[in-house]
Design an enzyme around this catalytic site. Structure first.
Site, mmCIF file in Angstrom:
data_model
loop_
_atom_site.group_PDB
_atom_site.id
_atom_site.type_symbol
_atom_site.label_atom_id
_atom_site.label_comp_id
_atom_site.label_asym_id
_atom_site.label_seq_id
_atom_site.Cartn_x
_atom_site.Cartn_y
_atom_site.Cartn_z
ATOM 1 N N TYR A 1 0.973 -1.110 -0.158
ATOM 2 C CA TYR A 1 0.184 0.178 -0.060
ATOM 3 C C TYR A 1 1.063 1.237 0.099
ATOM 4 O O TYR A 1 0.570 2.280 0.680
ATOM 5 C CB TYR A 1 -0.924 -0.105 1.235
ATOM 6 C CG TYR A 1 -2.336 0.596 1.568
ATOM 7 C CD1 TYR A 1 -3.079 0.431 0.399
ATOM 8 C CD2 TYR A 1 -2.691 1.319 2.590
ATOM 9 C CE1 TYR A 1 -4.224 1.064 0.564
ATOM 10 C CE2 TYR A 1 -3.762 1.755 2.603
ATOM 11 C CZ TYR A 1 -4.739 1.801 1.530
ATOM 12 O OH TYR A 1 -5.854 2.206 1.725
ATOM 13 N N ASP B 1 -4.213 -4.507 -10.251
ATOM 14 C CA ASP B 1 -4.939 -5.178 -9.183
ATOM 15 C C ASP B 1 -6.472 -5.017 -9.419
ATOM 16 O O ASP B 1 -7.132 -4.166 -8.448
ATOM 17 C CB ASP B 1 -4.206 -4.675 -7.787
ATOM 18 C CG ASP B 1 -4.981 -5.223 -6.587
ATOM 19 O OD1 ASP B 1 -5.550 -6.339 -6.715
ATOM 20 O OD2 ASP B 1 -5.062 -4.560 -5.586
ATOM 21 N N GLN C 1 -15.487 -5.440 -1.697
ATOM 22 C CA GLN C 1 -14.356 -5.051 -0.993
ATOM 23 C C GLN C 1 -14.811 -4.319 0.429
ATOM 24 O O GLN C 1 -14.539 -4.605 1.444
ATOM 25 C CB GLN C 1 -13.362 -4.123 -1.721
ATOM 26 C CG GLN C 1 -12.151 -3.828 -0.739
ATOM 27 C CD GLN C 1 -11.295 -2.860 -1.738
ATOM 28 O OE1 GLN C 1 -11.467 -2.576 -2.800
ATOM 29 N NE2 GLN C 1 -10.161 -2.579 -0.822
ATOM 30 N N ARG D 1 -15.184 -2.986 -5.937
ATOM 31 C CA ARG D 1 -14.937 -2.047 -4.861
ATOM 32 C C ARG D 1 -16.424 -2.449 -3.771
ATOM 33 O O ARG D 1 -16.096 -2.244 -2.580
ATOM 34 C CB ARG D 1 -15.273 -0.534 -5.402
ATOM 35 C CG ARG D 1 -13.873 -0.466 -6.058
ATOM 36 C CD ARG D 1 -12.974 -0.036 -5.421
ATOM 37 N NE ARG D 1 -11.780 0.258 -6.144
ATOM 38 C CZ ARG D 1 -10.516 0.236 -5.755
ATOM 39 N NH1 ARG D 1 -10.071 -0.396 -4.535
ATOM 40 N NH2 ARG D 1 -9.359 0.852 -6.398
ATOM 41 N N TYR E 1 -14.304 -6.027 4.075
ATOM 42 C CA TYR E 1 -12.938 -6.038 4.413
ATOM 43 C C TYR E 1 -12.515 -5.477 5.972
ATOM 44 O O TYR E 1 -11.438 -5.603 6.419
ATOM 45 C CB TYR E 1 -12.231 -4.745 3.554
ATOM 46 C CG TYR E 1 -12.300 -3.215 4.129
ATOM 47 C CD1 TYR E 1 -13.574 -2.473 3.889
ATOM 48 C CD2 TYR E 1 -11.240 -2.628 4.767
ATOM 49 C CE1 TYR E 1 -13.629 -1.263 4.507
ATOM 50 C CE2 TYR E 1 -11.147 -1.278 5.184
ATOM 51 C CZ TYR E 1 -12.408 -0.514 5.025
ATOM 52 O OH TYR E 1 -12.647 0.798 5.670
ATOM 53 N N GLU F 1 -0.208 -0.493 -10.662
ATOM 54 C CA GLU F 1 0.956 -0.800 -9.373
ATOM 55 C C GLU F 1 1.886 -1.265 -10.345
ATOM 56 O O GLU F 1 1.925 -1.781 -11.581
ATOM 57 C CB GLU F 1 0.324 -1.975 -8.522
ATOM 58 C CG GLU F 1 -0.959 -1.636 -7.824
ATOM 59 C CD GLU F 1 -1.066 -2.623 -6.722
ATOM 60 O OE1 GLU F 1 -0.233 -3.090 -6.079
ATOM 61 O OE2 GLU F 1 -2.405 -2.995 -6.280
ATOM 62 N N LYS G 1 -10.754 -8.833 -4.248
ATOM 63 C CA LYS G 1 -9.538 -8.762 -4.910
ATOM 64 C C LYS G 1 -8.980 -10.105 -5.691
ATOM 65 O O LYS G 1 -8.297 -10.223 -6.583
ATOM 66 C CB LYS G 1 -8.067 -8.372 -3.864
ATOM 67 C CG LYS G 1 -8.466 -6.917 -3.353
ATOM 68 C CD LYS G 1 -8.127 -5.816 -4.172
ATOM 69 C CE LYS G 1 -8.006 -4.452 -3.479
ATOM 70 N NZ LYS G 1 -7.368 -3.385 -4.391
ATOM 71 N N GLU H 1 -6.347 -1.180 -10.705
ATOM 72 C CA GLU H 1 -5.484 -0.277 -9.891
ATOM 73 C C GLU H 1 -3.980 -0.409 -10.672
ATOM 74 O O GLU H 1 -3.586 -1.529 -10.829
ATOM 75 C CB GLU H 1 -5.400 -0.882 -8.388
ATOM 76 C CG GLU H 1 -6.457 -0.535 -7.805
ATOM 77 C CD GLU H 1 -6.356 -0.728 -6.085
ATOM 78 O OE1 GLU H 1 -6.937 -0.299 -5.276
ATOM 79 O OE2 GLU H 1 -5.588 -1.989 -5.815
#
Lengths: 441, 441
Positions: free
Chosen positions: A137, A245, A252, A249, A256, A213, A265, A211
């Site tokens: 993160y 990734d 999640q 949402r 989470y 990354e 994920k 995402e």
């Protein structure tokens, strides 16, 4: 100035002589997966080359040639960064115009025919058999923005964020190579999370996101209950890929707390096929983002001797609309503008408990976002959790990904003078959810 | 009534003819890891037995014998639960007193000498190469008690708990077979988490704990983007082990919001060496714990046709004090008293997004705690987060584990009449932390 090659390599090629990434490919007429590099418009079969004495001048490879004959890069990476760096340099030597070993390939047209194929004619595969995948993160702008949207601005950046590179263990069975279509998942969501009585429903994800990354493949490094010191961690880094990734949402958000992301994920992670070796990015090191005000200095096990812990690496996210086929650039940023934690810090933290790293384990950087809207690395941030649609080319808008959309991550360092260090795409088309799940709902 | 064997199997043996667990062992005089079962006081080399036509009467094994010649159970499990069940039944047939095939082993003393060794003389190994490990939170008493200690009684059981079997992805590289010593990890902790300014320090964990769990090995089951329906999930369950999810509570508490447990868990997980096949536990199915009041019924993808989703399986945790060597029973409980989510529900939820399961993937149940102090499955609960020491044999107390302590998990179903189904221990000694870490602090 990048040296010229005796092969025809365009000056704007992402696979210049300064790059020499490693990957796994099948060549025309064969189903065998082989260790491969890319140069200009060519895929270069390193398995055939190695077995034809191609590395005879590389002392390190003596007795180690079987690593080139494996269907993944795991064995090669387990030989260590120095080994792989020596192989890369020898490939550069062999391919450069004034190669000291012209007989090995430059003047050996038969071996060229057996080793070189147009990139367009090979199929690329997942480069590693990945056992451990941990997703960090490390992008502070993303952590702040996502935290503010999930928990409000006061709780946006939690107190631990500035003290440790936090992460969750990811799922390795659903890591796919670029080009693999990804299917919209079903999941359990709650439409009104503020209601006193939560009423979950089971539907296809409504808020699909990507995402942006970086992924980092490691060479292994520590036995159980040993650790990797932060200043030695570079030795255990094999190389880098782009990593999408994919995130559901709504799934999640309901699941989470308190154990972290799981079904939101674990259905898909897309990585680029070519692994850019750590050595290739060395010339592009630069200081990363200023870390936030932090009255407690970092604990010694996370303190690095050098401050050029990030890379001057251009990053882009493109979206090809499933509806119109227009291509829009959703995000344009730089790795050094987003990451506050370095991969050596991630490795040091991950192993400080004694958790062992194996060759081929993958670390994700976390979403890399800059400070402007056009440099945010996911739709959650760009659309403020789906409340502010963004404009696409071709008169369309998006809040979340739609079926048929293709997400393409791109990265490159360098320029025509240094030679480009390109990553190749990490691309995936989003397929519609199954009409029903196996349980008939 | 369990059939008698022509081998000398004591009526109180945990490895009765009703058990026939699978494992991986090395036999005296060889370093080769082989597929093995346990019967009474003997280890039975199934690799040698298979290659000597031992399974000639088992139609399913024709063309599949190479799975018995692997150093792990992955290939065997990938052949599916039915296959492995047929093999187990044929082993029972061969070992029972009135075996229909006496020439295969009962009357073949030469093959007996090559296949059978005293259990005390073989070395047991990790039964699978484990890629995916997901640790669930299926014990509701534990979830409530731990939640109350971490977040207060009002936030003890979060709203999502009663709607989905929650989990985090675990770390497979630090899963160890019973008998492997575990070293106390270093980590980043905060002594006063209520202080406005958090001041992390880097020290060896001060609050080491164990967690009593069941582990479930799967046969694989779904391709990417497919799912496993809850009522078909039993087919994909290979078998069960005991699992100690060693926990560094102080590390976990500082790191776990918002991404879940990471360094607090990833240094070590201990499993028992023998995998008790799912078929062996079938006679011991029973309804599990009453699920909590839940005004919304479970979503269809989690609804099971049968309510005997748990097992009448006795569970114990013993602690051998490092200081006095006295053995104390810390916990005595039953699987059916603790778990509210079944493994089929866990598999259905885990795969409902399309996340693929591979043969040898491991699911942890979550900590199994009953309702009384002596049935709680970890020290966090037993000592109310270290505030109420428990008494040990030999005039000692414990709040958390001390260096030199050995934690031993035990499990068994059945009795003398049915024959015992024992798991073998999941044991590990806690070694002191390294004097300093590799980074010199």
């Amino acid at each position: 100035m990048a040296p010229a090659s005796w092969l025809d390599v365009a000056t704007d090629s992402r696979f210049s002589l300064a790059n020499i990434p490693f990957g796994i490919a099948t060549f025309p007429g064969s189903s065998k997966r082989v260790v491969t590099t890319a140069i200009g418009e060519y895929a270069f079969n390193l398995s055939v080359f190695a077995s034809n004495n191609g590395f005879v001048h590389v002392a390190e490879t003596q007795g180690q040639l079987e690593a080139f004959n494996e269907p993944t890069l795991n064995a090669l990476a387990s030989l260590g960064r120095r080994f792989c760096g020596a192989v890369r340099r020898s490939i550069q030597d062999i391919l450069k115009f004034d190669t000291p070993h012209p007989d090995l390939l430059k003047n050996n047209h038969d071996l060229q025919r057996r080793c070189l194929s147009p990139l367009a004619e090979v199929q690329l595969h997942l480069p590693f058999e990945i056992s451990g995948f941990s997703d960090f993160y490390g992008g502070m702008n993303h952590a702040y923005n996502a935290g503010a949207l999930f928990r409000g601005q006061n709780g946006a950046l939690l107190p631990n964020y500035v003290h440790l590179p936090m992460a969750y263990h990811g799922r390795s069975s659903s890591i796919f190579v670029s080009g693999t279509p990804v299917r919209r998942p079903w999941g359990q969501i709650v439409e009104d999370l503020r209601a006193t009585e939560k009423k979950p429903i089971f539907v296809p994800c409504r808020t699909m996101d990507f995402e942006l990354e970086l992924g980092c493949f490691v060479c292994g490094g520590n036995a159980p209950f040993d650790s990797i010191p932060v200043d030695a961690a570079e030795e255990y880094i094999f190389g880098y890929v782009l990593l999408n990734d994919w995130s559901a949402r709504d799934v999640q958000r309901w699941e989470y707390v308190p154990l972290g992301p799981f079904n939101g994920k674990n259905f898909a992670t897309t990585i680029s096929a070519w692994v850019v070796l750590a050595d290739a990015l060395e010339p592009f090191r630069k200081p990363g983002m200023q870390r936030p005000p932090n009255s407690t200095p970092l604990l010694p096990y996370l303190q690095e001797r050098r401050d050029d812990f990030s890379f001057d690496l251009n990053l882009e996210v493109e979206l090809v609309s499933g509806a119109t086929k227009h291509k829009s650039t959703l995000c344009s940023t730089n790795a050094a503008d987003g990451l506050v934690w370095s991969f050596p810090q991630m490795l040091a933290h991950h192993t400080v408990t004694g958790c062992p790293m194996k060759a081929g384990d993958l670390l994700g950087s976390g979403t890399i976002s800059g400070l402007t809207t056009s440099s945010l690395g996911c739709l959650l941030e760009q659309t403020l959790n789906g409340t502010q649609p963004i404009q696409l080319e071709g008169q369309e808008q998006r809040t979340w990904l739609e079926d048929g959309d293709e997400v393409i991550l791109k990265a490159w360092a360098g320029d025509k003078s240094t030679g480009y260090i390109g990553f190749g795409d990490a691309a995936g088309v989003l397929l519609p959810a199954h009409k029903q799940t196996a349980s008939g709902t």
